[in-house]
Design a protein around this motif. Structure first.
Motif, PDB file in Angstrom:
ATOM      1  N   UNK A   1       0.822  -1.205   0.000  1.00 48.83           N
ATOM      2  CA  UNK A   1       0.000   0.000   0.000  1.00 48.83           C
ATOM      3  C   UNK A   1       0.862   1.263   0.000  1.00 48.83           C
ATOM      4  N   UNK A   2       1.946   1.239   0.757  1.00 47.61           N
ATOM      5  CA  UNK A   2       2.834   2.406   0.799  1.00 47.61           C
ATOM      6  C   UNK A   2       3.440   2.683  -0.572  1.00 47.61           C
ATOM      7  N   UNK A   3       3.929   1.623  -1.235  1.00 48.68           N
ATOM      8  CA  UNK A   3       4.510   1.786  -2.564  1.00 48.68           C
ATOM      9  C   UNK A   3       3.468   2.258  -3.575  1.00 48.68           C
ATOM     10  N   UNK A   4       2.258   1.655  -3.508  1.00 48.75           N
ATOM     11  CA  UNK A   4       1.211   2.029  -4.458  1.00 48.75           C
ATOM     12  C   UNK A   4       0.779   3.472  -4.254  1.00 48.75           C
ATOM     13  N   UNK A   5       0.617   3.883  -3.003  1.00 52.30           N
ATOM     14  CA  UNK A   5       0.235   5.263  -2.731  1.00 52.30           C
ATOM     15  C   UNK A   5       1.287   6.236  -3.253  1.00 52.30           C
ATOM     16  N   UNK A   6       2.561   5.873  -3.037  1.00 54.75           N
ATOM     17  CA  UNK A   6       3.639   6.724  -3.541  1.00 54.75           C
ATOM     18  C   UNK A   6       3.621   6.808  -5.063  1.00 54.75           C
ATOM     19  N   UNK A   7       3.399   5.657  -5.713  1.00 50.89           N
ATOM     20  CA  UNK A   7       3.356   5.657  -7.178  1.00 50.89           C
ATOM     21  C   UNK A   7       2.172   6.455  -7.707  1.00 50.89           C
ATOM     22  N   UNK A   8       1.018   6.338  -7.036  1.00 50.95           N
ATOM     23  CA  UNK A   8      -0.161   7.086  -7.482  1.00 50.95           C
ATOM     24  C   UNK A   8       0.063   8.590  -7.323  1.00 50.95           C
ATOM     25  N   UNK A   9       0.706   8.960  -6.229  1.00 52.41           N
ATOM     26  CA  UNK A   9       0.991  10.382  -6.043  1.00 52.41           C
ATOM     27  C   UNK A   9       1.965  10.869  -7.113  1.00 52.41           C
ATOM     28  N   UNK A  10       2.979  10.030  -7.385  1.00 50.98           N
ATOM     29  CA  UNK A  10       3.936  10.412  -8.422  1.00 50.98           C
ATOM     30  C   UNK A  10       3.260  10.512  -9.782  1.00 50.98           C
ATOM     31  N   UNK A  11       2.336   9.570 -10.054  1.00 52.69           N
ATOM     32  CA  UNK A  11       1.614   9.609 -11.314  1.00 52.69           C
ATOM     33  C   UNK A  11       0.781  10.877 -11.421  1.00 52.69           C
ATOM     34  N   UNK A  12       0.166  11.265 -10.312  1.00 46.95           N
ATOM     35  CA  UNK A  12      -0.628  12.485 -10.321  1.00 46.95           C
ATOM     36  C   UNK A  12       0.264  13.701 -10.561  1.00 46.95           C
ATOM     37  N   UNK A  13       1.437  13.706  -9.901  1.00 48.48           N
ATOM     38  CA  UNK A  13       2.369  14.821 -10.116  1.00 48.48           C
ATOM     39  C   UNK A  13       2.846  14.853 -11.569  1.00 48.48           C
ATOM     40  N   UNK A  14       3.098  13.648 -12.141  1.00 49.04           N
ATOM     41  CA  UNK A  14       3.531  13.604 -13.536  1.00 49.04           C
ATOM     42  C   UNK A  14       2.445  14.139 -14.471  1.00 49.04           C
ATOM     43  N   UNK A  15       1.174  13.800 -14.158  1.00 45.41           N
ATOM     44  CA  UNK A  15       0.077  14.312 -14.985  1.00 45.41           C
ATOM     45  C   UNK A  15       0.000  15.831 -14.901  1.00 45.41           C
ATOM     46  N   UNK A  16       0.152  16.354 -13.666  1.00 47.93           N
ATOM     47  CA  UNK A  16       0.140  17.802 -13.512  1.00 47.93           C
ATOM     48  C   UNK A  16       1.334  18.437 -14.215  1.00 47.93           C
ATOM     49  N   UNK A  17       2.496  17.748 -14.093  1.00 44.11           N
ATOM     50  CA  UNK A  17       3.691  18.261 -14.755  1.00 44.11           C
ATOM     51  C   UNK A  17       3.519  18.259 -16.269  1.00 44.11           C
ATOM     52  N   UNK A  18       2.888  17.212 -16.814  1.00 42.59           N
ATOM     53  CA  UNK A  18       2.658  17.154 -18.253  1.00 42.59           C
ATOM     54  C   UNK A  18       1.790  18.303 -18.734  1.00 42.59           C
ATOM     55  N   UNK A  19       0.772  18.610 -17.950  1.00 38.58           N
ATOM     56  CA  UNK A  19      -0.087  19.739 -18.317  1.00 38.58           C
ATOM     57  C   UNK A  19       0.689  21.047 -18.258  1.00 38.58           C
ATOM     58  N   UNK A  20       1.520  21.180 -17.209  1.00 40.45           N
ATOM     59  CA  UNK A  20       2.305  22.407 -17.084  1.00 40.45           C
ATOM     60  C   UNK A  20       3.326  22.527 -18.210  1.00 40.45           C
ATOM     61  N   UNK A  21       3.948  21.394 -18.562  1.00 45.71           N
ATOM     62  CA  UNK A  21       4.944  21.413 -19.635  1.00 45.71           C
ATOM     63  C   UNK A  21       4.298  21.821 -20.953  1.00 45.71           C
ATOM     64  N   UNK A  22       3.095  21.318 -21.210  1.00 44.37           N
ATOM     65  CA  UNK A  22       2.398  21.676 -22.448  1.00 44.37           C
ATOM     66  C   UNK A  22       2.134  23.185 -22.509  1.00 44.37           C
ATOM     67  N   UNK A  23       1.737  23.763 -21.362  1.00 51.42           N
ATOM     68  CA  UNK A  23       1.476  25.203 -21.344  1.00 51.42           C
ATOM     69  C   UNK A  23       2.775  25.987 -21.533  1.00 51.42           C
ATOM     70  N   UNK A  24       3.829  25.535 -20.828  1.00 51.36           N
ATOM     71  CA  UNK A  24       5.108  26.231 -20.951  1.00 51.36           C
ATOM     72  C   UNK A  24       5.646  26.108 -22.369  1.00 51.36           C
ATOM     73  N   UNK A  25       5.495  24.915 -22.955  1.00 53.05           N
ATOM     74  CA  UNK A  25       5.993  24.709 -24.315  1.00 53.05           C
ATOM     75  C   UNK A  25       5.286  25.616 -25.308  1.00 53.05           C
ATOM     76  N   UNK A  26       3.999  25.823 -25.069  1.00 55.16           N
ATOM     77  CA  UNK A  26       3.234  26.693 -25.967  1.00 55.16           C
ATOM     78  C   UNK A  26       3.787  28.117 -25.950  1.00 55.16           C
ATOM     79  N   UNK A  27       3.984  28.643 -24.726  1.00 53.88           N
ATOM     80  CA  UNK A  27       4.486  30.015 -24.621  1.00 53.88           C
ATOM     81  C   UNK A  27       5.955  30.093 -25.034  1.00 53.88           C
ATOM     82  N   UNK A  28       6.725  29.073 -24.677  1.00 60.80           N
ATOM     83  CA  UNK A  28       8.141  29.077 -25.023  1.00 60.80           C
ATOM     84  C   UNK A  28       8.333  29.015 -26.537  1.00 60.80           C
ATOM     85  N   UNK A  29       7.455  28.273 -27.200  1.00 70.17           N
ATOM     86  CA  UNK A  29       7.544  28.200 -28.658  1.00 70.17           C
ATOM     87  C   UNK A  29       7.362  29.587 -29.283  1.00 70.17           C
ATOM     88  N   UNK A  30       6.423  30.351 -28.756  1.00 68.15           N
ATOM     89  CA  UNK A  30       6.203  31.696 -29.285  1.00 68.15           C
ATOM     90  C   UNK A  30       7.425  32.588 -29.052  1.00 68.15           C
TER      91      UNK A  30
END
Length: 490
Positions: free
Chosen positions: A212-241
């Protein structure tokens, strides 16, 4: 089945012992009944008959001083069917006789021979009926079975209560914990706290807690990665301009007559172009996967030189030397942009590792080839990878080696090389430095190697190669990702 077997193992010896005790009791009663006659007292016939009836025998024979004497007698209703000597029997004989007595339902006459009590003679012999003996044995067996059944029921109830309290309830509680955790696995408060007294159940709880400890950690990391992916997409959009505007300015630098500007402008244009392409790729795919490589002929020496030039500038005043051992005519079948990113990640990591030691160091890049693979080796004289980095070498956000590093460089590089059908591997790491090796296949998965075909071109010369980092020097060669196979030793 086991209960029945246990009952038989208990019942047979018990009934056998009861039969022996019953016969000894009859011998003792017969001996007591004969004492009156042995005292030379005139006993009336009716008294003798009463003594025999109380002893439940027909005749009593004593052997004293080697003289066999009929002490008491009465009419015997039939012939003697069997004789049993209980003076020195074996256990198998006693068990056999007991079972035969239970099976034989006829009331026959038997003779029993034994020792008198208190050394009152050498032998005593009686004749008696077998019917009362069998009835007493059956009654004893029934009582014993009822008692055993009652004990078995009580034992089963106690065992049921013990199992209910020690196993079933804790297991139900454990299942309840699992269901509660499954409802919200991201909530760390739902992780089970081991508290069982039974060793096996506590081990199960501890194992569940770890999972359970490992799974909870992985789920949190997955959630952070999803948030990071969204942030990267936004940053990439502005950075491209922003980079697109910078690209317009750098186009004007190419018309400058300054020699330094003419020398550095192409490199600046190539770097900005690569950054724009990376931003567009991130926006186009919107996920962590890299696009399939666009294979073309790449001059490895040119690609390595461009990366080293950029790293020399980044090294600044630090005493870092670069050693190149790349054949000038070696061309690879690879995606120029992705190969540049891989080399940049590896050489940048090596530079940062040496800078962190605050000592002089060297970074070496060498290349070789065989029939099936191109081999690129990047080594440094840095301090080596720490234990955590080795354990999570190609895992995102796990294998970072520098302070503030995300640990993405090696992960991205390994993914890009896998996309080419090759592999990136750690050859050695120690206090003397670290060595990585890239293996790139020479043939696509749908091609068969031709041993007669020169490695670089139809005439044995190097094919024209594009400048690493540019977009249009050589025609792209579309390809499926080649299958990764175990390479030969370089």
């Amino acid at each position: 089945m086991l209960v029945v077997l246990a009952e038989v193992m208990i019942l047979v010896p018990a009934v056998t012992g009861f039969r022996v005790d019953y016969l000894k009791l009859r011998l003792e009663r017969a001996q007591i009944a004969s004492l009156a006659l042995l005292a030379d007292v005139d006993v009336p016939d009716n008294v003798q008959t009463e003594l025999l009836e109380n002893a439940e025998v027909f005749n009593v024979v004593l052997r004293r001083n080697d003289v066999r004497q009929l002490v008491l007698s009465s009419p015997v209703p039939g012939p003697v069917k069997a004789t049993f000597d209980i003076r020195a029997p074996t256990q198998p004989e006693l068990v056999r006789d007991a079972l035969m007595a239970l099976v034989d339902s006829q009331n026959s006459i038997i003779r029993v021979i034994g020792y008198p009590v208190r050394d009152a003679g050498q032998m005593i012999e009686i004749t008696m009926e077998s019917g009362p003996l069998r009835a007493a044995m059956l009654d004893y067996a029934v009582q014993l079975l009822l008692l055993s059944a009652a004990l078995a029921v009580m034992t089963a109830l106690l065992l049921l209560l013990a199992v209910q309290g020690l196993l079933l309830q804790p297991i139900k509680k454990l299942v309840g914990h699992m269901r509660d955790y499954a409802a919200a696995p991201e909530d760390a408060r739902r992780i089970i706290t081991p508290g069982q007294g039974v060793t096996e159940l506590r081990e199960a709880e501890e194992a569940l807690r770890d999972v359970q400890t490992q799974l909870t950690s992985l789920l949190r990391q997955k959630d952070r990665l999803a948030q990071l992916g969204s942030a990267v997409a936004k940053i990439s959009h502005d950075l491209r301009n922003i980079l697109t505007s910078a690209q317009l300015f750098t186009d004007r630098l190419e018309s400058s007559n300054d020699p330094a500007v003419q020398r550095l402008a192409p490199k600046l244009v190539g770097s900005i172009t690569r950054a724009v392409n990376l931003c567009e790729t991130t926006l186009a795919f919107g996920r962590a996967e890299e696009p399939p490589p666009r294979l073309s002929r790449v001059a490895l020496a040119v690609a390595v030189a461009e990366v080293i030039d950029a790293e020399r500038l980044a090294a600044g005043e630090h005493d870092i030397s670069f050693a190149e051992d790349v054949p000038g005519d070696m061309t690879l079948l690879a995606d120029a942009e992705q190969l540049h990113r891989v080399l940049s990640n590896l050489i940048r990591n090596a530079r940062q590792a040496i800078v962190a030691t605050e000592r002089a160091g060297e970074i070496g890049i060498s290349a070789a080839e065989d029939t099936d693979y191109w081999w690129i080796t990047v080594r440094d004289t840095g301090p080596g990878l720490p234990e955590r980095a080795r354990m999570h070498l190609f895992q995102a956000f796990q294998g970072g080696t520098t302070k503030g590093g995300a640990g993405l460089g090696l992960t991205i590089s390994a993914e890009l090389i896998r996309g080419h059908g090759g592999r990136l591997e750690l050859i050695d790491t120690s206090a003397a430095g670290t060595t990585f090796r890239i293996a790139l296949p020479k043939h696509r998965a749908d091609e068969k190697p031709d041993d007669d075909k020169p490695a670089n071109g139809a005439d044995g010369k190097a094919d024209p190669a594009p400048q690493a980092g540019t977009q249009g020097a050589a025609a792209d060669i579309p390809s499926e990702q080649p299958a990764a196979t175990e390479p030969k030793s370089a």
